[in-house]
Motif scaffolding. Structure first.
Motif, short mmCIF file in Angstrom:
data_model
loop_
_atom_site.label_atom_id
_atom_site.label_comp_id
_atom_site.label_asym_id
_atom_site.label_seq_id
_atom_site.Cartn_x
_atom_site.Cartn_y
_atom_site.Cartn_z
N THR A 349 0.92 -0.95 0.16
CA THR A 349 0.15 0.00 -0.17
C THR A 349 1.10 1.46 0.19
O THR A 349 0.29 2.58 -0.60
CB THR A 349 -0.87 0.13 0.90
N ALA A 350 1.40 1.04 0.64
CA ALA A 350 2.68 2.88 1.10
C ALA A 350 3.35 2.90 -0.42
O ALA A 350 3.40 3.47 -0.84
CB ALA A 350 3.78 1.99 2.13
N ALA A 351 4.53 1.30 -0.64
CA ALA A 351 4.58 1.30 -2.38
C ALA A 351 4.18 2.25 -2.80
O ALA A 351 4.39 2.36 -4.10
CB ALA A 351 4.94 -0.13 -2.69
N ALA A 352 3.01 1.76 -3.44
CA ALA A 352 1.95 2.15 -4.41
C ALA A 352 1.84 3.95 -4.72
O ALA A 352 1.39 4.38 -5.48
CB ALA A 352 0.43 1.45 -4.45
N THR A 353 1.48 4.09 -3.28
CA THR A 353 0.92 5.16 -2.88
C THR A 353 2.86 6.51 -3.54
O THR A 353 2.61 7.14 -4.20
CB THR A 353 0.69 5.62 -1.57
N ALA A 354 3.31 5.87 -2.82
CA ALA A 354 4.86 6.72 -3.20
C ALA A 354 5.14 6.55 -4.76
O ALA A 354 5.74 7.34 -5.90
CB ALA A 354 5.61 6.16 -2.12
N LEU A 355 5.00 5.40 -4.86
CA LEU A 355 5.08 5.35 -6.64
C LEU A 355 4.47 5.58 -6.99
O LEU A 355 4.92 6.57 -8.59
CB LEU A 355 5.54 3.77 -6.75
N LYS A 356 2.95 6.11 -6.71
CA LYS A 356 2.36 6.72 -7.86
C LYS A 356 2.66 8.67 -8.19
O LYS A 356 2.54 8.85 -9.26
CB LYS A 356 0.25 6.42 -7.57
N ALA A 357 3.05 9.16 -6.24
CA ALA A 357 3.13 9.98 -6.04
C ALA A 357 4.60 10.85 -7.30
O ALA A 357 4.64 11.95 -8.02
CB ALA A 357 3.41 10.19 -4.81
N ALA A 358 6.18 10.07 -7.29
CA ALA A 358 6.16 9.78 -8.04
C ALA A 358 6.52 10.04 -9.11
O ALA A 358 7.06 10.34 -10.26
CB ALA A 358 7.13 9.10 -7.35
N GLY A 359 5.70 8.87 -9.88
CA GLY A 359 5.13 9.35 -11.55
C GLY A 359 5.62 7.60 -11.77
O GLY A 359 6.02 7.75 -13.25
N LEU A 360 6.60 7.21 -10.86
CA LEU A 360 7.25 6.08 -11.85
C LEU A 360 6.76 4.59 -12.28
O LEU A 360 5.55 3.88 -11.43
CB LEU A 360 8.18 5.34 -10.66
N THR A 361 6.07 4.72 -13.37
CA THR A 361 5.31 3.43 -13.74
C THR A 361 6.41 2.40 -14.94
O THR A 361 5.83 1.21 -15.26
CB THR A 361 4.88 4.23 -14.86
N SER A 362 7.19 2.53 -15.07
CA SER A 362 8.01 1.10 -15.60
C SER A 362 9.53 1.19 -15.30
O SER A 362 10.51 2.59 -14.88
CB SER A 362 8.08 1.49 -17.51
N VAL A 363 9.97 0.21 -15.50
CA VAL A 363 11.74 -0.22 -14.77
C VAL A 363 11.65 -1.07 -15.90
O VAL A 363 11.66 -1.76 -16.50
CB VAL A 363 11.66 -0.13 -14.07
N HIS A 364 13.53 -0.60 -16.21
CA HIS A 364 14.30 -2.20 -17.25
C HIS A 364 15.25 -2.85 -16.78
O HIS A 364 15.96 -2.67 -15.73
CB HIS A 364 15.25 -1.45 -18.12
N MET A 365 15.01 -4.24 -16.75
CA MET A 365 15.79 -5.03 -15.92
C MET A 365 16.66 -6.12 -16.41
O MET A 365 15.92 -6.22 -17.33
CB MET A 365 14.16 -5.59 -14.88
N ILE A 366 17.81 -6.48 -16.25
CA ILE A 366 18.69 -7.15 -17.12
C ILE A 366 18.98 -8.46 -15.86
O ILE A 366 18.57 -8.73 -14.58
CB ILE A 366 19.73 -6.71 -17.36
N THR A 367 18.90 -9.64 -16.30
CA THR A 367 18.86 -10.47 -16.03
C THR A 367 19.78 -12.17 -16.42
O THR A 367 19.92 -11.36 -17.47
CB THR A 367 17.29 -11.38 -14.82
N TYR A 368 19.96 -12.70 -15.61
CA TYR A 368 20.78 -14.03 -15.96
C TYR A 368 19.54 -15.27 -16.38
O TYR A 368 18.82 -15.03 -15.55
CB TYR A 368 21.95 -14.35 -15.13
N THR A 369 20.12 -16.45 -17.03
CA THR A 369 19.23 -17.44 -17.38
C THR A 369 19.61 -18.58 -16.65
O THR A 369 19.19 -19.64 -16.59
CB THR A 369 19.69 -17.69 -18.59
N ASN A 370 20.98 -18.94 -16.07
CA ASN A 370 21.69 -19.61 -15.66
C ASN A 370 21.75 -19.78 -14.30
O ASN A 370 21.41 -18.77 -13.44
CB ASN A 370 23.06 -19.73 -16.01
N PRO A 371 21.31 -20.99 -13.87
CA PRO A 371 21.38 -20.82 -12.26
C PRO A 371 22.36 -21.19 -11.35
O PRO A 371 24.31 -20.25 -12.60
CB PRO A 371 21.50 -22.78 -11.73
N ARG A 372 22.62 -20.11 -10.58
CA ARG A 372 24.21 -19.89 -9.97
C ARG A 372 24.36 -20.23 -8.18
O ARG A 372 23.16 -20.46 -7.98
CB ARG A 372 23.70 -18.27 -9.33
#
Length: 522
Positions: A349-372
Protein backbone atom coordinates in the motif's frame (compact mmCIF):
# COMPACT_ATOMS: atom_id res chain seq x y z
CA UNK A 1 22.20 -36.04 -32.17
CA UNK A 2 20.38 -35.69 -28.86
CA UNK A 3 22.15 -33.81 -26.06
CA UNK A 4 22.50 -36.91 -23.86
CA UNK A 5 24.09 -38.90 -26.68
CA UNK A 6 26.47 -36.06 -27.44
CA UNK A 7 27.58 -36.08 -23.80
CA UNK A 8 28.35 -39.78 -23.93
CA UNK A 9 30.27 -39.43 -27.16
CA UNK A 10 32.35 -36.54 -25.90
CA UNK A 11 33.18 -38.24 -22.63
CA UNK A 12 34.08 -41.51 -24.27
CA UNK A 13 36.26 -39.77 -26.84
CA UNK A 14 38.61 -38.91 -23.99
CA UNK A 15 38.37 -41.88 -21.67
CA UNK A 16 38.60 -44.41 -24.49
CA UNK A 17 41.38 -42.65 -26.39
CA UNK A 18 43.92 -45.20 -27.46
CA UNK A 19 41.61 -48.20 -27.00
CA UNK A 20 42.19 -50.73 -29.77
CA UNK A 21 39.15 -52.13 -31.60
CA UNK A 22 38.95 -55.84 -30.89
CA UNK A 23 36.80 -58.70 -32.22
CA UNK A 24 35.81 -62.13 -30.91
CA UNK A 25 34.00 -63.18 -27.72
CA UNK A 26 37.08 -63.43 -25.53
CA UNK A 27 38.56 -60.10 -26.63
CA UNK A 28 35.19 -58.36 -26.13
CA UNK A 29 35.39 -59.24 -22.44
CA UNK A 30 38.88 -57.72 -22.25
CA UNK A 31 37.70 -54.60 -24.08
CA UNK A 32 34.80 -54.24 -21.64
CA UNK A 33 37.18 -54.50 -18.70
CA UNK A 34 39.52 -51.96 -20.31
CA UNK A 35 36.62 -49.56 -20.93
CA UNK A 36 35.50 -49.78 -17.30
CA UNK A 37 39.05 -49.14 -16.11
CA UNK A 38 39.43 -46.04 -18.27
CA UNK A 39 35.99 -44.74 -17.32
CA UNK A 40 36.87 -45.03 -13.64
CA UNK A 41 39.92 -42.86 -14.31
CA UNK A 42 37.84 -39.90 -15.58
CA UNK A 43 35.63 -37.56 -13.57
CA UNK A 44 32.93 -35.61 -15.42
CA UNK A 45 31.68 -32.49 -13.63
CA UNK A 46 28.69 -30.73 -15.22
CA UNK A 47 28.20 -27.05 -14.42
CA UNK A 48 25.55 -24.57 -15.54
CA UNK A 49 27.70 -22.07 -17.43
CA UNK A 50 31.03 -21.73 -19.17
CA UNK A 51 33.93 -20.03 -17.34
CA UNK A 52 34.77 -16.50 -18.41
CA UNK A 53 38.43 -17.46 -18.45
CA UNK A 54 41.19 -19.22 -16.52
CA UNK A 55 43.52 -16.38 -15.53
CA UNK A 56 42.87 -15.74 -11.81
CA UNK A 57 43.79 -12.07 -12.14
CA UNK A 58 41.36 -11.47 -15.00
CA UNK A 59 38.15 -13.25 -13.97
CA UNK A 60 35.85 -13.01 -10.99
CA UNK A 61 33.09 -15.57 -11.50
CA UNK A 62 32.29 -18.85 -9.81
CA UNK A 63 32.21 -20.92 -12.98
CA UNK A 64 35.85 -20.03 -13.63
CA UNK A 65 36.75 -20.62 -9.98
CA UNK A 66 35.68 -24.27 -10.06
CA UNK A 67 38.13 -25.09 -12.82
CA UNK A 68 40.95 -22.82 -11.61
CA UNK A 69 40.93 -24.33 -8.12
CA UNK A 70 42.29 -27.53 -9.64
CA UNK A 71 45.03 -25.89 -11.73
CA UNK A 72 46.42 -23.21 -9.43
CA UNK A 73 47.57 -22.71 -5.85
CA UNK A 74 48.25 -19.65 -3.75
CA UNK A 75 50.64 -18.97 -0.92
CA UNK A 76 47.88 -20.05 1.46
CA UNK A 77 44.76 -22.19 1.25
CA UNK A 78 41.58 -22.69 3.27
CA UNK A 79 40.83 -25.59 5.56
CA UNK A 80 38.51 -28.10 3.87
CA UNK A 81 35.58 -27.30 6.15
CA UNK A 82 36.17 -23.64 7.08
CA UNK A 83 37.89 -20.47 5.90
CA UNK A 84 40.78 -20.89 8.35
CA UNK A 85 44.03 -20.35 6.44
CA UNK A 86 46.64 -23.07 6.13
CA UNK A 87 50.04 -23.34 4.43
CA UNK A 88 50.16 -24.02 0.70
CA UNK A 89 52.97 -22.69 -1.52
CA UNK A 90 54.14 -20.85 1.60
CA UNK A 91 55.07 -23.36 4.29
CA UNK A 92 55.18 -20.69 7.02
CA UNK A 93 55.06 -16.92 7.53
CA UNK A 94 55.99 -14.19 9.98
CA UNK A 95 54.17 -10.91 10.63
CA UNK A 96 55.96 -7.80 11.89
CA UNK A 97 54.85 -6.30 15.21
CA UNK A 98 53.29 -3.30 13.45
CA UNK A 99 51.33 -5.54 11.06
CA UNK A 100 52.89 -3.91 8.00
CA UNK A 101 55.28 -6.63 6.79
CA UNK A 102 54.54 -10.29 6.02
CA UNK A 103 57.49 -12.61 5.34
CA UNK A 104 56.64 -15.90 3.61
CA UNK A 105 58.91 -18.93 3.61
CA UNK A 106 58.20 -20.88 0.44
CA UNK A 107 58.02 -24.56 -0.38
CA UNK A 108 61.23 -25.70 -2.04
CA UNK A 109 61.60 -27.63 -5.29
CA UNK A 110 58.13 -26.78 -6.61
CA UNK A 111 57.70 -26.60 -10.38
CA UNK A 112 55.06 -24.94 -12.48
CA UNK A 113 53.25 -27.24 -14.91
CA UNK A 114 55.44 -25.88 -17.74
CA UNK A 115 58.56 -27.10 -15.94
CA UNK A 116 59.76 -23.67 -14.74
CA UNK A 117 60.63 -23.00 -11.10
CA UNK A 118 58.26 -21.65 -8.50
CA UNK A 119 60.21 -19.25 -6.28
CA UNK A 120 60.16 -15.81 -4.66
CA UNK A 121 60.66 -14.10 -8.05
CA UNK A 122 57.49 -15.79 -9.32
CA UNK A 123 55.53 -14.55 -6.31
CA UNK A 124 56.75 -11.00 -6.83
CA UNK A 125 55.96 -11.19 -10.55
CA UNK A 126 52.36 -12.24 -9.85
CA UNK A 127 51.70 -9.58 -7.24
CA UNK A 128 53.44 -6.80 -9.17
CA UNK A 129 51.22 -7.39 -12.21
CA UNK A 130 48.22 -6.50 -10.03
CA UNK A 131 49.75 -3.37 -8.48
CA UNK A 132 50.12 0.11 -10.02
CA UNK A 133 51.43 0.86 -12.57
CA UNK A 134 51.02 -2.61 -14.10
CA UNK A 135 47.47 -3.36 -12.89
CA UNK A 136 44.81 -3.17 -15.61
CA UNK A 137 41.14 -2.25 -15.34
CA UNK A 138 40.03 -5.83 -16.03
CA UNK A 139 41.84 -7.15 -12.93
CA UNK A 140 38.73 -6.90 -10.79
CA UNK A 141 40.15 -8.69 -7.74
CA UNK A 142 43.42 -6.77 -7.58
CA UNK A 143 41.96 -4.17 -5.22
CA UNK A 144 40.37 -6.87 -3.06
CA UNK A 145 43.50 -8.93 -2.60
CA UNK A 146 46.34 -6.44 -2.91
CA UNK A 147 44.78 -3.03 -2.26
CA UNK A 148 46.80 -2.64 0.95
CA UNK A 149 50.14 -3.75 -0.56
CA UNK A 150 52.94 -1.20 -0.86
CA UNK A 151 55.58 -3.40 -2.48
CA UNK A 152 57.09 -6.89 -2.64
CA UNK A 153 60.71 -7.76 -1.84
CA UNK A 154 62.59 -10.91 -2.81
CA UNK A 155 64.66 -11.78 0.26
CA UNK A 156 66.16 -14.90 -1.28
CA UNK A 157 65.09 -17.69 -3.63
CA UNK A 158 62.63 -19.16 -1.14
CA UNK A 159 61.67 -16.11 0.91
CA UNK A 160 59.45 -13.20 -0.07
CA UNK A 161 58.45 -10.14 1.97
CA UNK A 162 55.22 -8.25 1.32
CA UNK A 163 55.01 -4.74 2.76
CA UNK A 164 51.67 -3.05 3.34
CA UNK A 165 50.67 0.62 3.20
CA UNK A 166 48.42 0.12 6.21
CA UNK A 167 47.48 -2.75 8.48
CA UNK A 168 44.98 -5.17 6.94
CA UNK A 169 43.21 -7.75 9.08
CA UNK A 170 41.85 -9.73 6.08
CA UNK A 171 45.18 -9.85 4.25
CA UNK A 172 46.13 -13.45 5.08
CA UNK A 173 42.63 -14.63 4.25
CA UNK A 174 42.82 -12.76 0.94
CA UNK A 175 45.94 -14.70 -0.02
CA UNK A 176 44.02 -17.98 0.04
CA UNK A 177 41.36 -16.76 -2.39
CA UNK A 178 40.99 -18.38 -5.81
CA UNK A 179 40.65 -14.97 -7.47
CA UNK A 180 43.70 -12.74 -7.73
CA UNK A 181 45.84 -14.69 -5.26
CA UNK A 182 46.88 -17.89 -7.11
CA UNK A 183 50.40 -17.94 -8.51
CA UNK A 184 50.68 -18.24 -12.30
CA UNK A 185 53.80 -19.24 -14.22
CA UNK A 186 55.63 -16.02 -15.17
CA UNK A 187 56.82 -17.71 -18.37
CA UNK A 188 53.23 -18.52 -19.35
CA UNK A 189 52.21 -14.92 -18.70
CA UNK A 190 55.11 -13.60 -20.76
CA UNK A 191 54.40 -16.05 -23.59
CA UNK A 192 50.70 -15.10 -23.64
CA UNK A 193 50.88 -11.30 -23.41
CA UNK A 194 49.95 -11.22 -19.70
CA UNK A 195 46.70 -13.16 -20.25
CA UNK A 196 46.46 -16.91 -19.62
CA UNK A 197 42.66 -17.13 -19.81
CA UNK A 198 43.05 -19.73 -22.56
CA UNK A 199 46.41 -21.18 -21.52
CA UNK A 200 46.51 -21.57 -17.71
CA UNK A 201 49.70 -22.78 -16.02
CA UNK A 202 49.90 -23.16 -12.26
CA UNK A 203 51.46 -25.49 -9.70
CA UNK A 204 48.28 -27.41 -8.85
CA UNK A 205 47.33 -31.11 -8.99
CA UNK A 206 45.78 -30.90 -12.48
CA UNK A 207 47.11 -29.52 -15.76
CA UNK A 208 45.11 -27.86 -18.49
CA UNK A 209 44.70 -29.91 -21.70
CA UNK A 210 42.10 -28.18 -23.87
CA UNK A 211 38.99 -25.99 -23.93
CA UNK A 212 36.29 -26.79 -26.48
CA UNK A 213 34.12 -23.67 -26.44
CA UNK A 214 30.49 -24.29 -25.46
CA UNK A 215 31.35 -27.92 -24.71
CA UNK A 216 33.99 -28.68 -22.06
CA UNK A 217 37.36 -28.13 -20.46
CA UNK A 218 39.69 -31.12 -20.06
CA UNK A 219 42.34 -31.44 -17.35
CA UNK A 220 44.86 -34.21 -16.72
CA UNK A 221 46.66 -35.16 -13.52
CA UNK A 222 49.92 -33.34 -12.88
CA UNK A 223 52.18 -36.32 -12.22
CA UNK A 224 55.04 -33.99 -11.23
CA UNK A 225 52.90 -32.30 -8.57
CA UNK A 226 54.91 -31.41 -5.45
CA UNK A 227 52.16 -32.46 -3.02
CA UNK A 228 49.83 -35.44 -2.78
CA UNK A 229 48.98 -36.57 -6.32
CA UNK A 230 45.38 -36.48 -7.56
CA UNK A 231 43.53 -39.80 -7.25
CA UNK A 232 41.88 -39.66 -10.67
CA UNK A 233 43.77 -39.12 -13.92
CA UNK A 234 41.34 -37.08 -16.04
CA UNK A 235 38.75 -34.40 -15.27
CA UNK A 236 36.20 -33.04 -17.73
CA UNK A 237 34.22 -29.91 -16.85
CA UNK A 238 31.07 -30.06 -19.00
CA UNK A 239 28.88 -27.03 -19.69
CA UNK A 240 25.17 -27.89 -19.59
CA UNK A 241 23.07 -24.75 -19.24
CA UNK A 242 19.70 -26.38 -18.67
CA UNK A 243 19.02 -27.61 -15.11
CA UNK A 244 16.90 -30.57 -16.19
CA UNK A 245 19.49 -31.65 -18.76
CA UNK A 246 22.19 -31.73 -16.05
CA UNK A 247 19.99 -33.89 -13.86
CA UNK A 248 19.34 -36.28 -16.77
CA UNK A 249 23.08 -36.43 -17.43
CA UNK A 250 23.72 -37.37 -13.79
CA UNK A 251 20.93 -39.92 -13.60
CA UNK A 252 22.04 -41.54 -16.87
CA UNK A 253 25.63 -41.78 -15.73
CA UNK A 254 26.82 -39.24 -18.32
CA UNK A 255 28.06 -36.94 -15.54
CA UNK A 256 29.55 -37.91 -12.19
CA UNK A 257 28.88 -34.62 -10.36
CA UNK A 258 26.61 -31.65 -11.09
CA UNK A 259 25.87 -28.30 -9.50
CA UNK A 260 23.23 -25.60 -9.91
CA UNK A 261 20.41 -27.86 -8.76
CA UNK A 262 17.29 -26.60 -7.01
CA UNK A 263 14.58 -27.98 -4.75
CA UNK A 264 12.43 -29.15 -7.66
CA UNK A 265 14.93 -31.83 -8.76
CA UNK A 266 16.18 -33.20 -5.44
CA UNK A 267 13.66 -36.07 -5.38
CA UNK A 268 14.37 -36.89 -9.02
CA UNK A 269 18.06 -37.17 -8.17
CA UNK A 270 17.67 -39.25 -5.02
CA UNK A 271 15.06 -41.52 -6.63
CA UNK A 272 17.77 -42.48 -9.11
CA UNK A 273 20.00 -43.50 -6.16
CA UNK A 274 22.28 -40.50 -6.55
CA UNK A 275 23.48 -38.41 -3.60
CA UNK A 276 22.96 -34.80 -2.58
CA UNK A 277 25.74 -32.62 -1.18
CA UNK A 278 24.14 -30.06 1.14
CA UNK A 279 25.80 -27.48 3.41
CA UNK A 280 25.19 -23.95 4.75
CA UNK A 281 26.05 -21.38 2.11
CA UNK A 282 28.35 -18.39 2.57
CA UNK A 283 26.52 -16.22 0.08
CA UNK A 284 23.97 -13.49 -0.64
CA UNK A 285 21.41 -13.32 -3.47
CA UNK A 286 20.19 -9.79 -4.13
CA UNK A 287 18.48 -7.25 -6.37
CA UNK A 288 20.52 -4.09 -6.99
CA UNK A 289 19.35 -0.63 -8.02
CA UNK A 290 21.46 1.45 -10.38
CA UNK A 291 22.03 4.33 -7.95
CA UNK A 292 24.10 6.34 -10.44
CA UNK A 293 21.19 7.71 -12.45
CA UNK A 294 17.47 8.44 -12.40
CA UNK A 295 15.13 7.10 -11.20
CA UNK A 296 17.10 5.16 -8.58
CA UNK A 297 19.56 7.82 -7.50
CA UNK A 298 16.73 8.62 -5.04
CA UNK A 299 16.84 6.50 -1.86
CA UNK A 300 13.15 7.17 -1.13
CA UNK A 301 12.16 5.77 -4.51
CA UNK A 302 14.38 2.71 -4.00
CA UNK A 303 12.67 2.15 -0.67
CA UNK A 304 9.21 2.41 -2.24
CA UNK A 305 10.04 -0.16 -4.90
CA UNK A 306 11.50 -2.55 -2.33
CA UNK A 307 8.30 -2.22 -0.28
CA UNK A 308 6.37 -3.83 -3.13
CA UNK A 309 8.22 -7.17 -2.83
CA UNK A 310 7.27 -9.83 -0.30
CA UNK A 311 10.71 -11.38 0.17
CA UNK A 312 9.83 -14.22 2.61
CA UNK A 313 6.91 -15.32 0.42
CA UNK A 314 9.04 -15.23 -2.73
CA UNK A 315 11.95 -17.12 -1.16
CA UNK A 316 9.64 -19.85 0.08
CA UNK A 317 8.07 -20.21 -3.37
CA UNK A 318 11.29 -20.16 -5.39
CA UNK A 319 13.61 -22.16 -3.14
CA UNK A 320 11.26 -24.41 -1.14
CA UNK A 321 13.31 -24.55 2.02
CA UNK A 322 16.77 -24.66 0.44
CA UNK A 323 17.40 -20.95 1.09
CA UNK A 324 16.50 -18.56 3.91
CA UNK A 325 15.21 -14.99 3.49
CA UNK A 326 18.04 -12.50 3.91
CA UNK A 327 17.73 -9.86 6.61
CA UNK A 328 21.34 -8.80 6.14
CA UNK A 329 23.97 -8.65 3.43
CA UNK A 330 26.10 -10.82 5.72
CA UNK A 331 25.44 -14.55 6.22
CA UNK A 332 24.06 -15.20 9.69
CA UNK A 333 27.21 -17.03 10.90
CA UNK A 334 29.64 -14.30 9.83
CA UNK A 335 31.32 -11.76 12.11
CA UNK A 336 29.42 -8.49 11.96
CA UNK A 337 26.01 -10.06 11.40
CA UNK A 338 23.41 -8.57 13.75
CA UNK A 339 19.81 -9.74 13.85
CA UNK A 340 18.69 -6.19 14.61
CA UNK A 341 19.61 -5.11 11.07
CA UNK A 342 16.32 -4.60 9.21
CA UNK A 343 15.78 -4.39 5.47
CA UNK A 344 12.88 -2.56 3.81
CA UNK A 345 9.67 -4.26 4.95
CA UNK A 346 6.88 -5.42 2.63
CA UNK A 347 4.19 -2.75 2.43
CA UNK A 348 2.45 -2.73 -0.99
CA UNK A 349 0.00 0.00 0.00
CA UNK A 350 2.77 2.41 0.96
CA UNK A 351 4.69 1.37 -2.16
CA UNK A 352 1.78 2.06 -4.52
CA UNK A 353 1.12 5.47 -2.95
CA UNK A 354 4.76 6.58 -3.13
CA UNK A 355 5.28 5.28 -6.66
CA UNK A 356 2.14 6.99 -7.95
CA UNK A 357 3.25 10.28 -6.37
CA UNK A 358 6.68 9.93 -7.98
CA UNK A 359 5.18 9.03 -11.35
CA UNK A 360 7.26 5.86 -11.71
CA UNK A 361 5.41 3.47 -14.04
CA UNK A 362 8.15 1.43 -15.73
CA UNK A 363 11.60 -0.02 -15.05
CA UNK A 364 14.21 -1.83 -17.11
CA UNK A 365 15.63 -4.99 -15.52
CA UNK A 366 18.44 -7.23 -16.74
CA UNK A 367 19.09 -10.74 -15.51
CA UNK A 368 20.92 -14.02 -16.18
CA UNK A 369 19.46 -17.27 -17.46
CA UNK A 370 21.56 -19.93 -15.74
CA UNK A 371 21.56 -21.07 -12.10
CA UNK A 372 24.09 -19.59 -9.68
CA UNK A 373 25.37 -20.95 -6.35
CA UNK A 374 23.38 -18.23 -4.55
CA UNK A 375 20.29 -18.59 -6.78
CA UNK A 376 19.48 -22.12 -7.87
CA UNK A 377 16.19 -20.98 -9.44
CA UNK A 378 18.20 -18.82 -11.94
CA UNK A 379 17.95 -15.10 -12.55
CA UNK A 380 15.12 -15.35 -15.05
CA UNK A 381 12.76 -16.97 -12.54
CA UNK A 382 13.71 -14.43 -9.87
CA UNK A 383 13.19 -11.46 -12.20
CA UNK A 384 9.80 -12.77 -13.31
CA UNK A 385 8.68 -13.22 -9.70
CA UNK A 386 9.60 -9.61 -8.95
CA UNK A 387 7.97 -8.47 -12.17
CA UNK A 388 4.75 -9.94 -10.80
CA UNK A 389 5.04 -7.97 -7.56
CA UNK A 390 5.75 -4.77 -9.50
CA UNK A 391 2.62 -5.20 -11.61
CA UNK A 392 0.50 -5.07 -8.43
CA UNK A 393 1.74 -1.56 -7.58
CA UNK A 394 1.47 -0.09 -11.06
CA UNK A 395 5.00 -0.73 -12.41
CA UNK A 396 5.59 -2.35 -15.79
CA UNK A 397 8.95 -4.11 -15.79
CA UNK A 398 10.76 -5.13 -18.97
CA UNK A 399 13.29 -7.96 -18.58
CA UNK A 400 16.33 -8.52 -20.77
CA UNK A 401 17.96 -11.89 -20.12
CA UNK A 402 21.43 -13.11 -21.06
CA UNK A 403 23.73 -16.08 -20.61
CA UNK A 404 26.15 -15.59 -17.73
CA UNK A 405 29.20 -14.55 -19.74
CA UNK A 406 27.24 -11.95 -21.72
CA UNK A 407 25.44 -10.81 -18.59
CA UNK A 408 28.71 -9.94 -16.86
CA UNK A 409 29.50 -7.56 -19.71
CA UNK A 410 26.00 -6.04 -19.70
CA UNK A 411 26.30 -5.33 -15.99
CA UNK A 412 29.62 -3.59 -16.48
CA UNK A 413 28.04 -1.42 -19.19
CA UNK A 414 25.50 -0.16 -16.61
CA UNK A 415 22.49 0.08 -18.94
CA UNK A 416 19.77 -0.95 -16.49
CA UNK A 417 17.56 0.34 -13.72
CA UNK A 418 17.67 -2.91 -11.77
CA UNK A 419 19.92 -5.94 -12.04
CA UNK A 420 20.15 -9.25 -10.20
CA UNK A 421 23.37 -10.48 -8.73
CA UNK A 422 24.87 -12.39 -5.85
CA UNK A 423 28.06 -13.19 -4.06
CA UNK A 424 29.75 -16.26 -2.69
CA UNK A 425 32.19 -15.23 0.04
CA UNK A 426 35.82 -15.65 -0.95
CA UNK A 427 37.48 -15.69 2.45
CA UNK A 428 35.05 -15.72 5.39
CA UNK A 429 35.70 -12.08 6.30
CA UNK A 430 32.83 -9.54 6.44
CA UNK A 431 34.91 -7.04 4.50
CA UNK A 432 34.68 -9.38 1.50
CA UNK A 433 30.91 -8.74 1.42
CA UNK A 434 30.66 -5.10 2.43
CA UNK A 435 33.42 -3.96 0.07
CA UNK A 436 31.05 -4.78 -2.79
CA UNK A 437 29.39 -1.43 -2.04
CA UNK A 438 32.62 0.56 -2.00
CA UNK A 439 34.47 -0.95 -4.95
CA UNK A 440 35.11 1.28 -7.95
CA UNK A 441 34.76 -1.72 -10.27
CA UNK A 442 31.25 -1.76 -11.87
CA UNK A 443 31.51 -5.52 -12.18
CA UNK A 444 31.70 -5.74 -8.36
CA UNK A 445 29.71 -2.72 -7.19
CA UNK A 446 26.78 -3.33 -9.54
CA UNK A 447 24.63 -0.76 -7.70
CA UNK A 448 27.29 1.85 -8.61
CA UNK A 449 26.90 3.11 -5.05
CA UNK A 450 29.09 6.05 -4.04
CA UNK A 451 29.12 7.09 -0.38
CA UNK A 452 32.25 8.73 1.05
CA UNK A 453 31.25 8.04 4.67
CA UNK A 454 30.61 4.37 3.85
CA UNK A 455 34.00 4.09 2.13
CA UNK A 456 35.78 5.70 5.09
CA UNK A 457 34.15 3.19 7.42
CA UNK A 458 35.27 0.35 5.12
CA UNK A 459 38.87 1.57 5.43
CA UNK A 460 38.51 1.68 9.21
CA UNK A 461 37.18 -1.89 9.25
CA UNK A 462 40.05 -3.25 7.16
CA UNK A 463 42.66 -1.84 9.55
CA UNK A 464 40.86 -2.69 12.80
CA UNK A 465 42.14 -5.71 14.78
CA UNK A 466 39.85 -8.74 14.83
CA UNK A 467 37.32 -8.63 17.65
CA UNK A 468 34.09 -7.05 18.83
CA UNK A 469 35.02 -3.49 17.85
CA UNK A 470 35.80 -4.54 14.31
CA UNK A 471 32.60 -6.59 14.08
CA UNK A 472 30.62 -3.52 15.15
CA UNK A 473 32.01 -1.58 12.18
CA UNK A 474 30.64 -4.13 9.74
CA UNK A 475 27.30 -4.17 11.51
CA UNK A 476 27.17 -0.41 11.08
CA UNK A 477 28.03 -0.73 7.39
CA UNK A 478 25.25 -3.28 6.95
CA UNK A 479 22.75 -0.92 8.58
CA UNK A 480 23.83 1.99 6.36
CA UNK A 481 23.26 -0.09 3.23
CA UNK A 482 19.85 -1.17 4.52
CA UNK A 483 18.79 2.39 5.32
CA UNK A 484 19.88 3.58 1.87
CA UNK A 485 18.04 0.66 0.23
CA UNK A 486 20.95 0.15 -2.17
CA UNK A 487 20.15 -3.54 -2.55
CA UNK A 488 17.15 -5.63 -1.73
CA UNK A 489 18.81 -8.66 -0.07
CA UNK A 490 16.76 -11.70 -1.03
CA UNK A 491 18.22 -14.93 0.28
CA UNK A 492 21.13 -16.97 1.60
CA UNK A 493 21.19 -20.25 -0.32
CA UNK A 494 22.28 -23.60 0.95
CA UNK A 495 25.12 -25.14 -1.05
CA UNK A 496 23.59 -27.89 -3.18
CA UNK A 497 25.28 -30.28 -5.56
CA UNK A 498 24.74 -33.90 -6.54
CA UNK A 499 26.94 -36.86 -7.38
CA UNK A 500 26.82 -40.50 -8.39
CA UNK A 501 26.90 -43.15 -5.63
CA UNK A 502 30.26 -44.50 -6.88
CA UNK A 503 31.96 -41.14 -6.31
CA UNK A 504 34.05 -40.86 -3.15
CA UNK A 505 35.58 -37.76 -1.55
CA UNK A 506 33.52 -35.09 -3.32
CA UNK A 507 32.86 -31.81 -1.54
CA UNK A 508 31.90 -28.27 -2.51
CA UNK A 509 33.78 -25.71 -0.43
CA UNK A 510 31.87 -22.82 1.12
CA UNK A 511 33.89 -20.39 -1.03
CA UNK A 512 32.37 -21.95 -4.16
CA UNK A 513 35.31 -24.03 -5.34
CA UNK A 514 35.33 -27.76 -6.13
CA UNK A 515 38.77 -29.29 -5.51
CA UNK A 516 38.78 -32.69 -7.22
CA UNK A 517 42.26 -34.03 -6.42
CA UNK A 518 40.88 -36.15 -3.56
CA UNK A 519 37.89 -37.47 -5.53
CA UNK A 520 37.80 -41.00 -6.90
CA UNK A 521 35.34 -43.16 -8.81
CA UNK A 522 34.77 -46.80 -7.94
Amino acid sequence: MKKGKKLVALALSLVLAGTVALTGCGTNNNASSNTQSKASDTLIYAQGAEPRGLDPALVGDGESAKVMSNIYEGLLKYNKDTTKVEPSLAKSWDVSSDGLSYTFHLQEGVKFQDGTDFNADAVKFNIDRQLPPQVTKDMSYAEFVYGSVKNVEVVDKNTVKINLKEASTPFLSNLAMIMGAPIVSPKALQDNSNNVNQAPVGTGPYKFVKWAKDENIVLVRNDEYWGTKALTKNVIFKFIKDNSARVVALNNGEADMIDGIDATVVKQITDASNKIFQAPGMNINYMAYNTSKKPFNDAKLRTAVSQSINVPEMVKSLYQGYAEPATSILPTFMDGYDKSTAQVAYDPTAAATALKAAGLTSVHMITYTNPRPYNSANGQALAEAIQGYFSKVGITATIDSYDWTTYKQKVKAGDYDICFYGWVGDNGDPDNFMTLLSSTDPGMNVALYRNADFNALIAKGVAAPAGADRNAIYTQLDKIAAKDAVWLPISHAQTLAAYRPNIDGFYYHMTGITPLAGVSKK
